[in-house]
Design a protein around this motif. Sequence first.
Motif, short mmCIF file in Angstrom:
data_model
loop_
_atom_site.label_atom_id
_atom_site.label_comp_id
_atom_site.label_asym_id
_atom_site.label_seq_id
_atom_site.Cartn_x
_atom_site.Cartn_y
_atom_site.Cartn_z
N MET A 1 3.28 1.65 8.45
CA MET A 1 2.88 1.61 10.02
C MET A 1 3.15 3.52 9.15
O MET A 1 3.10 4.51 9.27
CB MET A 1 2.52 2.02 10.89
N ASN A 2 4.89 3.51 9.26
CA ASN A 2 5.64 4.78 9.13
C ASN A 2 5.52 5.45 8.27
O ASN A 2 5.55 6.82 8.03
CB ASN A 2 6.84 4.62 9.35
N ARG A 3 5.38 4.60 7.10
CA ARG A 3 5.35 5.15 5.81
C ARG A 3 4.14 5.99 5.70
O ARG A 3 4.27 7.19 5.29
CB ARG A 3 5.45 4.03 4.34
N ALA A 4 3.01 5.61 6.02
CA ALA A 4 1.17 6.11 6.45
C ALA A 4 1.61 7.34 6.95
O ALA A 4 0.63 8.53 6.94
CB ALA A 4 0.74 4.92 6.86
N HIS A 5 2.22 6.91 8.27
CA HIS A 5 2.04 8.11 9.46
C HIS A 5 3.02 9.56 8.85
O HIS A 5 2.99 11.07 8.36
CB HIS A 5 3.06 7.36 11.06
#
Length: 125
Positions: free
Chosen positions: A23-27
């Motif tokens: 999720m952090n990478r996608a965000h």
Amino acid sequence: MNDVAENAVRFGRIAVMLPVKDMNRAHDFYCHVLGFRKTFENGNPVGFMILKRDAGELHLTLQPQHKPAHFNVAHMMVDDVDALHALCQRHGLRIIKSLQDKEYGLRAFVFEDPDGNRIDVGQPI
């Protein structure tokens, strides 16, 4: 007899749901590279997030075992497809279909996001 009540149901927002492994990478990709902003998140750790930019909206869902499809999972219309294509290239994204004018009236290309989701991008010619 038609089962669809053509005038009885009015559709509102429809947003694409993209599965992501991180999720952090996608965000970071969608917000810091493509300029979306987070408007909602849920879970601890975050398992669902809503991102918006202009009229566009993306829903991200955490799927640690996600295996990307070999087809386009979303279509984005933009007002400067050449600029977005150049941005994708600068960030080293995999371009699946090169930028070209299509016979159906769009200038378009397809890229993969960091989770392998194929996004078709177009601009009317």
